[in-house]
Scaffold this active site. Sequence first.
Site, PDB file in Angstrom:
ATOM      1  N   VAL A   8      40.667  31.099  33.432  1.00  0.00           N
ATOM      2  CA  VAL A   8      42.027  30.860  32.950  1.00  0.00           C
ATOM      3  C   VAL A   8      42.077  29.415  32.479  1.00  0.00           C
ATOM      4  CG1 VAL A   8      43.220  32.621  34.317  1.00  0.00           C
ATOM      5  CG2 VAL A   8      42.822  30.359  35.299  1.00  0.00           C
ATOM      6  N   SER A   9      43.089  29.081  31.704  1.00  0.00           N
ATOM      7  CA  SER A   9      43.115  27.761  31.066  1.00  0.00           C
ATOM      8  C   SER A   9      43.596  26.635  31.962  1.00  0.00           C
ATOM      9  CB  SER A   9      43.986  27.808  29.810  1.00  0.00           C
ATOM     10  OG  SER A   9      43.415  28.710  28.889  1.00  0.00           O
ATOM     11  N   THR A  10      44.422  26.939  32.960  1.00  0.00           N
ATOM     12  CA  THR A  10      44.977  25.874  33.807  1.00  0.00           C
ATOM     13  C   THR A  10      44.903  26.264  35.272  1.00  0.00           C
ATOM     14  OG1 THR A  10      47.246  26.711  33.837  1.00  0.00           O
ATOM     15  CG2 THR A  10      46.640  25.274  31.982  1.00  0.00           C
TER      16      THR A  10
END
Length: 195
Positions: A8-10
């Site tokens: 996931v990005s964050t």
Amino acid sequence: MNYGYARVSTAAQNTDRQVDALNAAGVETVFVDKRSGKNFERAQYLALLSVIAKGDVLFIKSIDRLGRNYREILEQWRVLTKVKEVDVVVLDMPLIDTRTEKNLLGTFIADLVLQILAFVAENERAYILERQREGIVAAKRRGVKFGRKPVKEPPNFGEIVRNLNGLTIKTAAARAGMNITTFRRHKERYDANNR
């Protein structure tokens, strides 16, 4: 061995959905990164590369979980399938399963679908960034302020600065209720205004 990779990005985002799907597919070890897909300099992805070997299978939920950079996705695919000689399975796209159809036509179809999906993944990243920029511009027009709220000087700030002689910067900053960097910035402004 069956490995899984989730991304996931964050740090605020959740990988449970991906990990559940990987576990249901029979994955024994899952590597998880909470980093942008713009490149492959990710700790857990690099750890995965260091252990995965010929004959292993890598499962990912979808191609955009591998990355969001077209050229780098294709390069990592080459590293995985040609250099490391592992099979790759993309759960959301059954056409991309290198365990099946190892003939020329099967390889051609998998490579073609991979290139299309890699292109879509990178374009989606560009759309996400554009929507984010548009949202920030619209919020600023409405008067939304970004960043930390400014730290105000306490009423006795001038006194603290004038009596700095026997204090360390750390102690003076603590008395002013600020961190050291903020204290120095306010002190510089105070000194410039009181020369």
